[in-house]
Motif scaffolding. Structure first.
Motif, PDB file in Angstrom:
ATOM      1  N   ARG A  32      39.688  49.209  21.331  1.00 13.01           N
ATOM      2  CA  ARG A  32      39.937  48.721  22.457  1.00 13.01           C
ATOM      3  C   ARG A  32      40.394  47.647  23.149  1.00 13.01           C
ATOM      4  O   ARG A  32      39.229  46.822  22.925  1.00 13.01           O
ATOM      5  CB  ARG A  32      38.921  49.260  24.027  1.00 13.01           C
ATOM      6  CG  ARG A  32      39.223  50.831  23.665  1.00 13.01           C
ATOM      7  CD  ARG A  32      39.067  51.497  24.438  1.00 13.01           C
ATOM      8  NE  ARG A  32      38.945  53.299  24.541  1.00 13.01           N
ATOM      9  CZ  ARG A  32      39.335  53.410  24.679  1.00 13.01           C
ATOM     10  NH1 ARG A  32      40.136  53.508  24.812  1.00 13.01           N
ATOM     11  NH2 ARG A  32      39.151  55.621  24.247  1.00 13.01           N
ATOM     12  N   PHE A  33      41.260  47.185  22.987  1.00 14.67           N
ATOM     13  CA  PHE A  33      41.660  45.427  23.742  1.00 14.67           C
ATOM     14  C   PHE A  33      41.885  45.122  24.841  1.00 14.67           C
ATOM     15  O   PHE A  33      42.906  44.665  25.360  1.00 14.67           O
ATOM     16  CB  PHE A  33      42.797  45.104  22.713  1.00 14.67           C
ATOM     17  CG  PHE A  33      43.502  45.241  21.445  1.00 14.67           C
ATOM     18  CD1 PHE A  33      42.323  44.688  20.502  1.00 14.67           C
ATOM     19  CD2 PHE A  33      44.131  46.951  20.884  1.00 14.67           C
ATOM     20  CE1 PHE A  33      42.389  45.537  18.884  1.00 14.67           C
ATOM     21  CE2 PHE A  33      43.812  46.385  19.962  1.00 14.67           C
ATOM     22  CZ  PHE A  33      43.524  46.149  18.832  1.00 14.67           C
ATOM     23  N   ASP A  34      40.610  45.192  25.742  1.00 17.68           N
ATOM     24  CA  ASP A  34      39.989  45.231  26.760  1.00 17.68           C
ATOM     25  C   ASP A  34      38.584  43.777  27.419  1.00 17.68           C
ATOM     26  O   ASP A  34      38.699  43.542  27.889  1.00 17.68           O
ATOM     27  CB  ASP A  34      39.704  45.931  27.343  1.00 17.68           C
ATOM     28  CG  ASP A  34      38.395  46.805  26.787  1.00 17.68           C
ATOM     29  OD1 ASP A  34      38.543  46.751  26.128  1.00 17.68           O
ATOM     30  OD2 ASP A  34      38.355  47.928  28.252  1.00 17.68           O
TER      31      ASP A  34
ATOM     32  N   VAL B  14      44.741  44.227  29.754  1.00 21.06           N
ATOM     33  CA  VAL B  14      45.284  44.281  27.556  1.00 21.06           C
ATOM     34  C   VAL B  14      45.393  43.419  27.632  1.00 21.06           C
ATOM     35  O   VAL B  14      44.968  41.766  28.008  1.00 21.06           O
ATOM     36  CB  VAL B  14      46.328  44.852  27.783  1.00 21.06           C
ATOM     37  CG1 VAL B  14      46.687  46.383  28.670  1.00 21.06           C
ATOM     38  CG2 VAL B  14      47.191  43.749  28.386  1.00 21.06           C
ATOM     39  N   LEU B  15      45.483  42.645  25.766  1.00 23.26           N
ATOM     40  CA  LEU B  15      44.906  41.720  25.834  1.00 23.26           C
ATOM     41  C   LEU B  15      46.615  40.895  25.027  1.00 23.26           C
ATOM     42  O   LEU B  15      47.676  41.633  23.747  1.00 23.26           O
ATOM     43  CB  LEU B  15      44.812  42.150  24.095  1.00 23.26           C
ATOM     44  CG  LEU B  15      43.447  40.104  23.473  1.00 23.26           C
ATOM     45  CD1 LEU B  15      42.762  38.840  24.709  1.00 23.26           C
ATOM     46  CD2 LEU B  15      42.741  40.924  22.358  1.00 23.26           C
ATOM     47  N   VAL B  16      46.385  39.688  25.275  1.00 23.30           N
ATOM     48  CA  VAL B  16      47.884  38.881  25.411  1.00 23.30           C
ATOM     49  C   VAL B  16      47.583  38.102  23.873  1.00 23.30           C
ATOM     50  O   VAL B  16      47.279  37.274  24.282  1.00 23.30           O
ATOM     51  CB  VAL B  16      49.013  38.427  26.670  1.00 23.30           C
ATOM     52  CG1 VAL B  16      50.134  37.661  26.271  1.00 23.30           C
ATOM     53  CG2 VAL B  16      48.701  39.683  27.639  1.00 23.30           C
ATOM     54  N   PHE B  17      49.177  37.546  23.487  1.00 26.90           N
ATOM     55  CA  PHE B  17      49.161  36.850  21.769  1.00 26.90           C
ATOM     56  C   PHE B  17      49.904  35.628  22.366  1.00 26.90           C
ATOM     57  O   PHE B  17      51.143  36.751  22.413  1.00 26.90           O
ATOM     58  CB  PHE B  17      48.886  37.213  20.705  1.00 26.90           C
ATOM     59  CG  PHE B  17      47.388  37.857  20.766  1.00 26.90           C
ATOM     60  CD1 PHE B  17      46.431  37.907  19.740  1.00 26.90           C
ATOM     61  CD2 PHE B  17      47.920  39.176  20.859  1.00 26.90           C
ATOM     62  CE1 PHE B  17      45.760  38.330  20.115  1.00 26.90           C
ATOM     63  CE2 PHE B  17      46.787  40.416  20.697  1.00 26.90           C
ATOM     64  CZ  PHE B  17      45.704  40.039  20.134  1.00 26.90           C
ATOM     65  N   ASP B  18      50.301  34.348  22.120  1.00 29.85           N
ATOM     66  CA  ASP B  18      51.044  33.645  22.167  1.00 29.85           C
ATOM     67  C   ASP B  18      52.321  33.931  21.038  1.00 29.85           C
ATOM     68  O   ASP B  18      53.663  33.238  21.442  1.00 29.85           O
ATOM     69  CB  ASP B  18      51.038  31.911  22.603  1.00 29.85           C
ATOM     70  CG  ASP B  18      51.007  31.768  22.038  1.00 29.85           C
ATOM     71  OD1 ASP B  18      50.225  31.656  20.019  1.00 29.85           O
ATOM     72  OD2 ASP B  18      50.268  31.085  21.803  1.00 29.85           O
TER      73      ASP B  18
END
Length: 218
Positions: free
Chosen positions: A21-23, A49-53
């Motif tokens: 889980r990406f929390d 949620v996990l955010v990538f640039d």
């Protein structure tokens, strides 16, 4: 298109697998990740949620979650947000092939971005096999949540978007060895992903679409 909601494994023993889980950035799947760049948490429709640039952000985890599996399902809920054409957002890597570079044996999720759309690219590679599943005609809008999966049932390798079959091929797959995983980039540090991850699950059997991670309307 997938409306992100309460992702919960099915109750049957067949559906039980390793869940990431990406929390949080503290621990993922019980592992402490190596964090590259500055991935950050955002509030999604059903939690963090996990955010990538798409430039520097990535994670490395010290395990290949499907090592030893003769059959498998790898599935995830993600949101692609555009950017470069080639983006590798999950790289499960074995480090046990004698005489070959680390990570030569692998299971991959990638996307290809075309204008305001994307299409799925999955790949398995190991001793005696290398198979890509990709169909550039199967375009999906960017900026939405999707469930994607790849499975191997002992004979046939398949890929899905929102439970719909997108590609299949017969593969002489053999179980992969222990290793590590990267998220939001290739294991060698290129082809970064621009978007968000919510959850992934890895199961040592080939699940049918009806047994994929469940979701409902938000």
């Amino acid at each position: 298109m997938l409306a992100l909601a309460a992702f919960a494994p099915l109750a049957s023993a067949q559906a039980h697998g390793e869940v990431w889980r990406f929390d949080t950035l503290a621990r993922i799947g019980g592992m402490v990740p190596t964090v590259l760049g500055h991935p950050h948490l955002e509030r999604g429709p059903r939690g963090k949620v996990l955010v990538f640039d798409g430039q520097e952000d990535a994670l490395i985890l010290p395990r290949h979650p499907l090592a030893g599996a003769a059959r498998f399902t790898a599935e995830a809920v993600f949101r692609p947000d555009g950017g470069a054409f080639a983006q590798r957002w999950m790289h499960l890597s074995s480090d046990d092939t004698p005489g070959r570079p680390p990570g030569e044996t692998r299971i991959l999720f990638e996307i290809r971005v075309v204008g305001t759309s994307w299409y799925l690219d999955t790949f398995v590679k190991g001793p005696g096999y290398a198979q890509v599943l990709v169909d550039p005609a199967r375009l999906h809008p960017l900026g939405r949540w999707y469930h994607v999966a790849q499975t191997f049932d002992g004979t046939t390798y398949r890929s899905y978007v929102d439970g719909v079959l997108e590609g299949e091929a017969r593969v002489a797959f053999t179980p992969q060895g222990q290793g590590s995983s990267s998220l939001a980039m290739r294991r060698n540090g290129v082809d970064h992903f621009h978007g968000a991850l919510r959850v992934a699950r890895f199961t040592p059997t080939a699940l049918p679409p009806r047994a994929f991670l469940r979701h409902g309307k938000p």
